[in-house]
Design a protein around this motif. Structure first.
Motif, PDB file in Angstrom:
ATOM      1  N   THR A  55       0.790  -1.178  -0.034  1.00 58.87           N
ATOM      2  CA  THR A  55      -0.067  -0.018  -0.092  1.00 58.87           C
ATOM      3  C   THR A  55       0.981   1.329  -0.005  1.00 58.87           C
ATOM      4  O   THR A  55       0.474   2.156  -0.744  1.00 58.87           O
ATOM      5  N   VAL A  92       2.007   1.551  -3.611  1.00 62.66           N
ATOM      6  CA  VAL A  92       0.910   2.087  -4.744  1.00 62.66           C
ATOM      7  C   VAL A  92       0.184   3.468  -4.392  1.00 62.66           C
ATOM      8  O   VAL A  92       0.154   4.079  -5.262  1.00 62.66           O
ATOM      9  N   ILE A  93       0.068   3.755  -3.045  1.00 66.48           N
ATOM     10  CA  ILE A  93      -0.437   5.022  -2.699  1.00 66.48           C
ATOM     11  C   ILE A  93       0.294   6.200  -3.165  1.00 66.48           C
ATOM     12  O   ILE A  93      -0.181   6.973  -3.466  1.00 66.48           O
ATOM     13  N   CYS A 126      -5.877   1.835  -0.301  1.00 69.18           N
ATOM     14  CA  CYS A 126      -5.656   2.751  -1.671  1.00 69.18           C
ATOM     15  C   CYS A 126      -6.482   3.813  -2.053  1.00 69.18           C
ATOM     16  O   CYS A 126      -6.344   4.728  -2.315  1.00 69.18           O
ATOM     17  N   TRP A 127      -7.781   3.008  -2.236  1.00 64.45           N
ATOM     18  CA  TRP A 127      -9.001   3.977  -2.639  1.00 64.45           C
ATOM     19  C   TRP A 127      -9.058   5.132  -1.475  1.00 64.45           C
ATOM     20  O   TRP A 127      -9.559   6.080  -1.932  1.00 64.45           O
ATOM     21  N   ILE A 174      -5.451   7.517  -1.399  1.00 62.28           N
ATOM     22  CA  ILE A 174      -4.733   8.203  -2.171  1.00 62.28           C
ATOM     23  C   ILE A 174      -5.086   9.659  -2.425  1.00 62.28           C
ATOM     24  O   ILE A 174      -4.099  10.806  -2.618  1.00 62.28           O
ATOM     25  N   CYS A 207       1.741   6.415   5.501  1.00 63.96           N
ATOM     26  CA  CYS A 207       1.297   5.238   4.696  1.00 63.96           C
ATOM     27  C   CYS A 207       1.997   4.143   5.799  1.00 63.96           C
ATOM     28  O   CYS A 207       1.177   3.061   5.823  1.00 63.96           O
TER      29      CYS A 207
END
Length: 284
Positions: free
Chosen positions: A80, A83-84, A155-156, A159, A211
């Protein structure tokens, strides 16, 4: 010249700071010290604690479910965090360009962060189970489904929040440096990797720190999405500690020892990450 109000603040600053300092001592320092002490005790309530040394720590480290939760949280945090940060930086870079409706897009991307973790977990559980139903599977079918379900959810949610930090960093970049690079004929890739990203390291440090700590502390989303199923295989560290303390009679001291280990782990990882990214920071 110092105003009368400024003189009064200088004279009585200790009195003004006293309520906050007292609240910090009562609400954080004393419970933390008591928690560390109780991790060395066998107890069911704080009044019947008996000192037993390192027994709780030995029992915690021998608990296979705790070790599995540690690996699960570590993998989730690594995935995460990468990706984030990559997605948030890309979205922020795109929205700092002169495109129509950028302010609306910023609001839309930030909105998931305003929704509570429990609600988000149940919403994504319904959505993902609906998709997996086409293959007669669900999030609780295996730990792999639960893991990637949590990755999508986290992530959703995050972000948009990190995007705001990156936008602030991109807008504060010195324009003269970017203009000099353009005059010297630097390509877009060279400008990005040799100028923009090095100058953005303070923002990257902040976002990476958030994060990493959020990944290890994740609880409510984990609870709502899978509740650790199947057989606690999709259970993170925070959920494992809570279940040990409140769900296993006689394991209160072990749960407390796990909480202390959890604190030390998150503190060490966060400090190492902060040291590594801070060392890469440059000034224009």
């Amino acid at each position: 010249m110092i105003s009368m109000a400024g003189k009064a603040v200088r004279r009585w600053w200790a009195l003004f700071a006293l309520p906050t300092f007292a609240a910090f001592i009562i609400g954080f320092v004393i419970p933390f010290i008591m928690g560390v002490y109780l991790s060395f005790c066998d107890f069911t309530t704080v009044t019947d604690a008996e000192f037993i040394g390192l027994g709780n720590y030995a029992k915690a480290l021998q608990d296979s479910e705790f070790v599995h939760a540690l690996g699960f949280s570590t993998a989730l945090t690594v995935v995460t965090t990468i990706v984030i940060n990559v997605a948030a930086f890309a979205v922020a870079y795109m929205l700092t360009k002169k495109i129509r409706g950028s302010n609306i897009f910023r609001s839309v991307f930030f909105m998931p962060n305003l929704i509570g973790g429990i609600i988000l977990g149940y919403i994504w559980m319904l959505l993902l189970n609906g998709v997996l139903a086409h293959w007669a599977k669900s999030l609780t079918y295996s730990a792999t489904y639960g893991f990637w379900g949590l990755v999508i959810l986290v992530c959703w949610q995050q972000i948009g929040y990190m995007m705001i930090i990156y936008i602030a960093g991109l807008q504060s970049l010195p324009t003269d440096v970017l203009e000099a690079a353009a005059v010297d004929g630097a390509s877009g890739t060279q400008t990005m990797f040799r100028i923009i990203i090095p100058l953005m390291m303070p923002s990257i440090t902040v976002c990476s720190f958030l994060c990493v700590t959020n990944g290890f502390k994740l609880y409510d989303q984990n609870l709502a999405l899978t509740n650790g199923a199947p057989s606690n295989m999709s259970e993170g560290l925070a959920m494992n500690i809570t279940r040990t303390f409140y769900g296993r009679v006689g394991w209160e001291g072990v749960g407390q020892a796990k909480a202390v280990l959890f604190f030390v782990l998150v503190a060490v990882v966060a400090l190492i990450q902060n040291k590594l990214t801070t060392s890469k920071e440059v000034s224009a």
